[in-house]
Design an enzyme around this catalytic site. Sequence first.
Site, short mmCIF file in Angstrom:
data_model
loop_
_atom_site.label_atom_id
_atom_site.label_comp_id
_atom_site.label_asym_id
_atom_site.label_seq_id
_atom_site.Cartn_x
_atom_site.Cartn_y
_atom_site.Cartn_z
CG ASP A 9 68.49 56.75 -90.06
OD1 ASP A 9 68.23 55.61 -89.70
OD2 ASP A 9 68.44 57.74 -89.29
CG ASP A 11 64.33 58.33 -84.98
OD1 ASP A 11 63.66 59.38 -85.03
OD2 ASP A 11 64.93 57.96 -83.95
P1 B16 Z 1 62.56 49.73 -83.05
P2 B16 Z 1 66.67 54.64 -87.33
C1 B16 Z 1 66.22 53.72 -84.87
O1 B16 Z 1 65.74 54.24 -86.08
C2 B16 Z 1 65.94 54.71 -83.74
O2 B16 Z 1 66.68 55.90 -83.94
C3 B16 Z 1 66.35 54.08 -82.43
O3 B16 Z 1 66.09 54.99 -81.37
C4 B16 Z 1 65.59 52.77 -82.24
O4 B16 Z 1 66.01 52.13 -81.04
C5 B16 Z 1 65.85 51.86 -83.43
O5 B16 Z 1 65.47 52.51 -84.62
C6 B16 Z 1 65.09 50.54 -83.32
O6 B16 Z 1 63.71 50.81 -83.38
O7 B16 Z 1 62.53 49.54 -81.57
O8 B16 Z 1 61.32 50.38 -83.61
O9 B16 Z 1 62.92 48.46 -83.77
O10 B16 Z 1 67.31 55.96 -86.97
O11 B16 Z 1 67.70 53.55 -87.61
O12 B16 Z 1 65.67 54.78 -88.43
MG MG Z 2 68.34 57.87 -87.31
#
Ligand code: B16
Ligand code: MG
Length: 216
Positions: A9, A11
């Site tokens: 993953d 984030d």
């Molecule tokens: P975006 P991950 C996620 O990342 C984030 O943790 C989450 O907070 C966010 O809403 C999601 O990506 C979508 O991100 O708005 O940039 O498309 O943990 O799956 O890497």
């Molecule tokens: Mg994450």
Amino acid sequence: MTIKAFIFDLDGVITDTAEFHFLAWKQLADEIGVSFTREDNDQLRGVSRRESLKRLLKGRPVDEATAEVWMQRKNDIYREFLHQITPADSLPGVVHFLDEARKRGILIGLGSASKNARDVIERLKLMDYFEALGDGYSVVNPKPAPDLFIWVAGRLGVPPNEAVVFEDAEAGVDAALKGGFWTVGLGRAGVNAAHLVKEDGLKTLTVDAVLEVASG
Ligand code: B16
Ligand code: MG
């Protein structure tokens, strides 16, 4: 079972974009007159942009066109913050862990809900490690559906039971378990269902330790 691939993953595992997501959602919330705290932000970890907006609105109705405008607004603010990211922003232990995995011949993939994942990985200068990059554009059903991790495993040519997923969020751990992956939960919140939990992320975890338990 021989483990052939690791799927990470983004984030909360590779880097910490959660603060930028928080600041961007907070600015949107202020603009549209919705209260939004750091505790509220914890509920958005690992979930898609659309689901994040739904949770932020806490039941307040919104038509589709307005929802699109608000998601775009949040993303525009978020993308401004991304300019600050440098290779120094990988979380502790990440580069070493990726190096060790690569040395062992383990295939490496990314499975992030984010539509900005490629941009973030490029800014971190980590692109060379990844043989497959699954992001918010790759599949229709977001985590906790297993689709994204299965898509990445398919790109790597490895069946789920020969791959390990590293996740920091409940939605991601659920997705990985549903997909039949061996699952490492990183951090403290919502990851207890994983096969192995490491509170301090990849900082002190070794590739050997993962292979030993996952290959069991
Ligand atoms: P975006 P991950 C996620 O990342 C984030 O943790 C989450 O907070 C966010 O809403 C999601 O990506 C979508 O991100 O708005 O940039 O498309 O943990 O799956 O890497
Ligand atoms: Mg994450």
